[in-house]
Design an enzyme around this catalytic site. Sequence first.
Site, PDB file in Angstrom:
ATOM      1  N   ASP A 146     -32.768 -28.948  36.652  1.00  0.00           N
ATOM      2  CA  ASP A 146     -33.378 -27.670  36.694  1.00  0.00           C
ATOM      3  C   ASP A 146     -32.785 -27.106  38.146  1.00  0.00           C
ATOM      4  O   ASP A 146     -32.910 -27.896  39.042  1.00  0.00           O
ATOM      5  CB  ASP A 146     -34.828 -27.707  36.619  1.00  0.00           C
ATOM      6  CG  ASP A 146     -35.268 -27.845  35.294  1.00  0.00           C
ATOM      7  OD1 ASP A 146     -34.722 -27.633  34.246  1.00  0.00           O
ATOM      8  OD2 ASP A 146     -36.405 -28.239  35.192  1.00  0.00           O
ATOM      9  N   ASP A 165     -33.217 -23.790  28.911  1.00  0.00           N
ATOM     10  CA  ASP A 165     -34.612 -23.333  28.877  1.00  0.00           C
ATOM     11  C   ASP A 165     -34.598 -21.937  28.580  1.00  0.00           C
ATOM     12  O   ASP A 165     -35.248 -21.416  27.854  1.00  0.00           O
ATOM     13  CB  ASP A 165     -35.401 -23.343  30.218  1.00  0.00           C
ATOM     14  CG  ASP A 165     -35.559 -25.046  30.581  1.00  0.00           C
ATOM     15  OD1 ASP A 165     -35.765 -25.469  29.646  1.00  0.00           O
ATOM     16  OD2 ASP A 165     -35.601 -25.338  31.778  1.00  0.00           O
TER      17      ASP A 165
END
Length: 210
Positions: A146, A165
């Site tokens: 991330d 995401d």
Amino acid sequence: MSEAPPAGPGSAEPGAGSVEPRAGTSHRRAVAILFGIALTALVADLVTKHLALGALEDREPVRLLGGAVYLSLIRNSGAAWGLGSDYTWMFTPIILGVVGWILWMTLRLRSLPWAISLGLVLGGALGNFADRIFRAPGWFVGHVVDMISVFAPYGRVFPVFNLADSALVCGVLLALLLELTGRQRDGSRIGKDEPTDEAARVDAGQRGPA
């Protein structure tokens, strides 16, 4: 001039009792759009993760847009806010279930909005699934890369996320909107493609008794 033969039991006048194909996106085109969007989302996610690992490793967060966005690299073993970090192996069957559900949904797919929604969900799911399979610390328990943090670095305000995401969230929100507006994946729409009782009575009155 000879007269046209009367219509027999086996013949039908144009528009009388015939069923026209539903207008909209063809099944093949809708499926192609779904997989095209999924592939685009997957490639974009993999490329941005590769760039993040090369540019953000061992450095301070990069501040963008006056602090609205920070690029800060983390490796997430769980879901949002690190939930489920002790049960990383559980994400693999969940993702496989999502992929199987999407493939089942394609059997009747004729809707462009649904193709976009399912394509985003599929691409996002596969992007994070690739991390689970191939990244450290091991097969099927890898940590997801991330790098996007909003309003503060390292997810102090909102969980750090990636393009996979984002694709997942946008796809799910679009699917909820389609459900709420009655749009079906076969291209029909509840409440609009079905004749009302009043319309059926008017049509029957116009045709008259058999």
